[in-house]
Write an enzyme that holds these catalytic residues in place. Structure first.
Site, mmCIF file in Angstrom:
data_model
loop_
_atom_site.group_PDB
_atom_site.id
_atom_site.type_symbol
_atom_site.label_atom_id
_atom_site.label_comp_id
_atom_site.label_asym_id
_atom_site.label_seq_id
_atom_site.Cartn_x
_atom_site.Cartn_y
_atom_site.Cartn_z
ATOM 1 N N SER A 32 0.821 -1.204 0.000
ATOM 2 C CA SER A 32 0.000 0.000 0.000
ATOM 3 C C SER A 32 0.861 1.262 0.000
ATOM 4 O O SER A 32 1.671 1.456 -0.896
ATOM 5 C CB SER A 32 -0.963 -0.041 1.197
ATOM 6 O OG SER A 32 -1.938 0.965 1.097
ATOM 7 N N ASP A 39 -10.350 -4.080 -5.523
ATOM 8 C CA ASP A 39 -9.691 -3.437 -4.393
ATOM 9 C C ASP A 39 -10.344 -2.075 -4.161
ATOM 10 O O ASP A 39 -10.257 -1.179 -4.996
ATOM 11 C CB ASP A 39 -8.191 -3.272 -4.679
ATOM 12 C CG ASP A 39 -7.410 -2.696 -3.510
ATOM 13 O OD1 ASP A 39 -8.024 -2.199 -2.555
ATOM 14 O OD2 ASP A 39 -6.162 -2.744 -3.558
ATOM 15 N N HIS A 46 -7.352 -5.414 -0.375
ATOM 16 C CA HIS A 46 -6.166 -4.571 -0.424
ATOM 17 C C HIS A 46 -4.971 -5.201 0.281
ATOM 18 O O HIS A 46 -3.886 -4.641 0.279
ATOM 19 C CB HIS A 46 -6.504 -3.210 0.209
ATOM 20 C CG HIS A 46 -5.480 -2.151 -0.004
ATOM 21 N ND1 HIS A 46 -5.135 -1.680 -1.258
ATOM 22 C CD2 HIS A 46 -4.722 -1.446 0.884
ATOM 23 C CE1 HIS A 46 -4.214 -0.732 -1.141
ATOM 24 N NE2 HIS A 46 -3.944 -0.582 0.148
#
Length: 269
Positions: free
Chosen positions: A98, A221, A249
């Protein structure tokens, strides 16, 4: 100048495995290094793994936190390079999840000689929508409401965010693991990191990438849609985009076998 010992303690740095290639595993917002535990048993058999917690996360030293340093992503980036310097790392393959994908990119632009490649798990350089050409996933007003919820009801915020992050079809065990991780973060630190993460825009850095990069995109996502991966791939030199048949995610947790296969193939072409 902090000593090696103080940097290691500050970020709870752990080195495991003894393979000839070094993977630096960097967790995302609201997480800590334990979130890699679905991958580490396999990876440590083949690689040297460097794991750490960002200040305010996991077992890092909360006393090291300051809003002036960590109010922007540059503070976290500086920590990454200080860890690399302290451990005298070279040819690092940076595995980010991320927002850590952006942090790893920033670190490698600042000190390109330290790094060899990037493996980006569900990356996003900007979570905000910027029509008509970029759909980051969120309107500013929605993110502001999410931050406001952190102030009003921190536990409620974590309970709302966890299934959004993990994917609605994820198991209760995985959603519970994410909820617990979000709840364990100090609220002031969590809010500061959240603001630095969700309101930043580092798309301008994508063309400056100096190392080969593997982008692992989840097909579904809520935080980083497929278009974000395609946007990054189109602008990053030496990038490879792999859209995986996954939801959520945190595919390193929900689909570890797929992610392991991609990492092994990348590291051993």
């Amino acid at each position: 100048m902090l000593t090696k010992e103080k940097i290691i303690a500050r970020n709870n740095v752990n080195v495991i495995g003894s393979g000839p290639q070094t993977l630096m595993l960097a967790h995302g917002f609201g997480c800590d290094q334990t979130m890699w535990h679905y991958l580490t048993p396999e990876l440590r058999s083949h690689y040297t793994l460097v794991m750490f917690d960002y200040v305010g996360s996991g077992q890092s030293q909360l006393s090291a936190f300051s809003r002036s340093r960590y109010g922007s992503l540059e503070g976290y980036t500086q920590d990454i390079n200080e860890i690399c310097d302290a451990l005298e790392l070279a040819d690092v393959h940076f595995v980010g999840h991320s927002i850590s994908c952006t942090l790893g990119l920033m670190a490698s632009i600042a000190e390109p000689g330290r790094f060899a490649s990037h493996i980006m798990v569900c990356p996003s350089p900007c979570f905000l929508n910027d029509p008509p050409d970029y759909h980051g996933g969120f309107e500013r007003v929605d993110l502001e409401e999410l931050i406001s919820l952190m102030d009003r009801n921190y536990i409620g915020w974590a309970t709302y965010l966890a299934p959004l992050v993990m994917g609605t079809n994820s198991s209760e065990v995985l959603i519970g693991e994410m909820t617990a991780s979000l709840c364990s973060t100090d609220p002031l630190v969590g809010k500061t990191f959240a603001q630095a993460t969700f309101f930043s825009d580092y798309r301008h850095l994508l063309p400056q990438a100096r190392h080969p990069s593997l982008l692992l995109q989840s097909k579904t996502d809520s935080l980083a849609n497929e278009g974000v991966g395609k946007y990054m791939h189109a602008r990053m030199p030496q990038s490879t985009l792999r859209v995986l048949p996954t939801e959520g995610h945190c595919i390193h947790m929900t689909h570890p076998a797929l992610v392991l296969g991609e990492i092994r193939a990348w590291m051993n072409p």
